[in-house]
Enzyme design. Structure first.
Site, PDB file in Angstrom:
ATOM      1  N   ASP A 158       9.989  -7.275   0.630  1.00 18.05           N
ATOM      2  CA  ASP A 158      10.130  -6.678   1.949  1.00 18.05           C
ATOM      3  C   ASP A 158      11.581  -6.244   2.060  1.00 18.05           C
ATOM      4  OD1 ASP A 158       8.589  -6.517   4.750  1.00 18.05           O
ATOM      5  OD2 ASP A 158      10.736  -6.764   5.033  1.00 18.05           O
ATOM      6  N   SER A 159      11.755  -4.953   2.073  1.00 11.50           N
ATOM      7  CA  SER A 159      13.131  -4.436   2.116  1.00 11.50           C
ATOM      8  C   SER A 159      13.414  -3.715   3.422  1.00 11.50           C
ATOM      9  CB  SER A 159      13.361  -3.498   0.932  1.00 11.50           C
ATOM     10  OG  SER A 159      12.437  -2.434   0.959  1.00 11.50           O
ATOM     11  N   SER A 198       0.847  -1.194   0.000  1.00 12.45           N
ATOM     12  CA  SER A 198       0.000   0.000   0.000  1.00 12.45           C
ATOM     13  C   SER A 198       0.884   1.245   0.000  1.00 12.45           C
ATOM     14  CB  SER A 198      -0.937  -0.002   1.214  1.00 12.45           C
ATOM     15  OG  SER A 198      -0.179  -0.118   2.405  1.00 12.45           O
TER      16      SER A 198
END
Length: 71
Positions: free
Chosen positions: A69-70, A8
């Protein structure tokens, strides 16, 4: 081909669209697709959190789900 990014984050979506410019893809975020799942990212690694995001959504044959996902 439709790709749904499990995020999002509007800044991340802008970056993704810049990277994929020119490819014959329909690219949407969760919000744009009308999806609002509650996702708890409690994995022990970036990879685990990306998998948690994708697994939180219903599978469908006409959409590719992608997540990262960083941190």
């Amino acid at each position: 081909m439709k790709i749904l990014f499990v995020t999002s984050n509007e800044d991340k979506m802008r970056e993704i669209r810049e990277i994929l410019t020119g490819l014959p893809l329909e690219i949407q975020s969760l919000r744009e697709a009308g999806l609002h799942p509650e996702i708890v990212e409690d994995g022990d690694s970036f990879q685990e959190n990306a998998l948690i995001k994708v697994r939180a959504l219903p599978l469908t044959e006409d959409v590719i789900f992608m997540a990262d996902d960083s941190g």
